[in-house]
Design a protein around this motif. Structure first.
Motif, PDB file in Angstrom:
ATOM      1  N   UNK A 161      34.751  31.592  48.194  1.00 48.14           N
ATOM      2  CA  UNK A 161      33.407  31.494  47.619  1.00 48.14           C
ATOM      3  C   UNK A 161      32.896  32.856  47.160  1.00 48.14           C
ATOM      4  N   UNK A 162      33.123  33.885  47.985  1.00 45.14           N
ATOM      5  CA  UNK A 162      32.713  35.234  47.606  1.00 45.14           C
ATOM      6  C   UNK A 162      33.375  35.684  46.328  1.00 45.14           C
ATOM      7  N   UNK A 163      34.669  35.426  46.210  1.00 47.77           N
ATOM      8  CA  UNK A 163      35.385  35.795  44.990  1.00 47.77           C
ATOM      9  C   UNK A 163      34.871  35.010  43.786  1.00 47.77           C
ATOM     10  N   UNK A 164      34.655  33.720  43.955  1.00 44.24           N
ATOM     11  CA  UNK A 164      34.166  32.900  42.835  1.00 44.24           C
ATOM     12  C   UNK A 164      32.783  33.348  42.371  1.00 44.24           C
ATOM     13  N   UNK A 165      31.884  33.584  43.312  1.00 47.67           N
ATOM     14  CA  UNK A 165      30.540  34.017  42.943  1.00 47.67           C
ATOM     15  C   UNK A 165      30.581  35.359  42.246  1.00 47.67           C
ATOM     16  N   UNK A 166      31.385  36.260  42.744  1.00 49.91           N
ATOM     17  CA  UNK A 166      31.455  37.587  42.158  1.00 49.91           C
ATOM     18  C   UNK A 166      32.110  37.579  40.773  1.00 49.91           C
ATOM     19  N   UNK A 167      33.233  36.889  40.662  1.00 47.87           N
ATOM     20  CA  UNK A 167      33.972  36.887  39.394  1.00 47.87           C
ATOM     21  C   UNK A 167      33.220  36.121  38.305  1.00 47.87           C
ATOM     22  N   UNK A 168      32.640  34.970  38.660  1.00 45.07           N
ATOM     23  CA  UNK A 168      32.030  34.116  37.641  1.00 45.07           C
ATOM     24  C   UNK A 168      30.528  34.311  37.438  1.00 45.07           C
ATOM     25  N   UNK A 169      29.854  34.982  38.385  1.00 46.51           N
ATOM     26  CA  UNK A 169      28.411  35.165  38.244  1.00 46.51           C
ATOM     27  C   UNK A 169      28.025  36.644  38.214  1.00 46.51           C
TER      28      UNK A 169
END
Length: 92
Positions: free
Chosen positions: A46-54
């Motif tokens: 989740x941390x990676x997804x939020x950081x990469x995509x947002x």
């Protein structure tokens, strides 16, 4: 040419992203009945997804770098909170 990206920690990183990862992780854990050993992996993902995509969608390296901090920050904060509550209650 800059070899490494300049990454600034801002309000989003310090105050919002890590608690958001914690809350979403706990919701997923409660809703999907994920085994305990996989919960840190979910938080990291989740941390990676939020950081990469947002947060850092215009720079992939910065997204991965800060995503690790979001995920592991959430894992560490949860562990510290859980330990503190157990110590306060006097339980094991």
């Amino acid at each position: 040419m800059e070899l490494f990206p300049v990454i600034h920690t801002n309000f989003w990183d310090a105050i919002i992203a890590v608690p958001v990862v914690m809350v979403i992780t706990q919701a997923i854990k409660a809703g999907l009945k994920i085994p305990k050993k996989f919960v840190p992996l979910v938080a990291l993902f989740l941390g990676l997804c939020i950081s990469i995509f947002i947060s850092h969608r215009h720079h992939l390296v910065a997204g991965f770098f800060m995503g690790w901090f979001y995920g592991y920050g959430a894992i560490g904060n949860y562990a510290a909170l859980k330990t503190s509550i157990k110590a306060y209650r006097g339980g094991k």
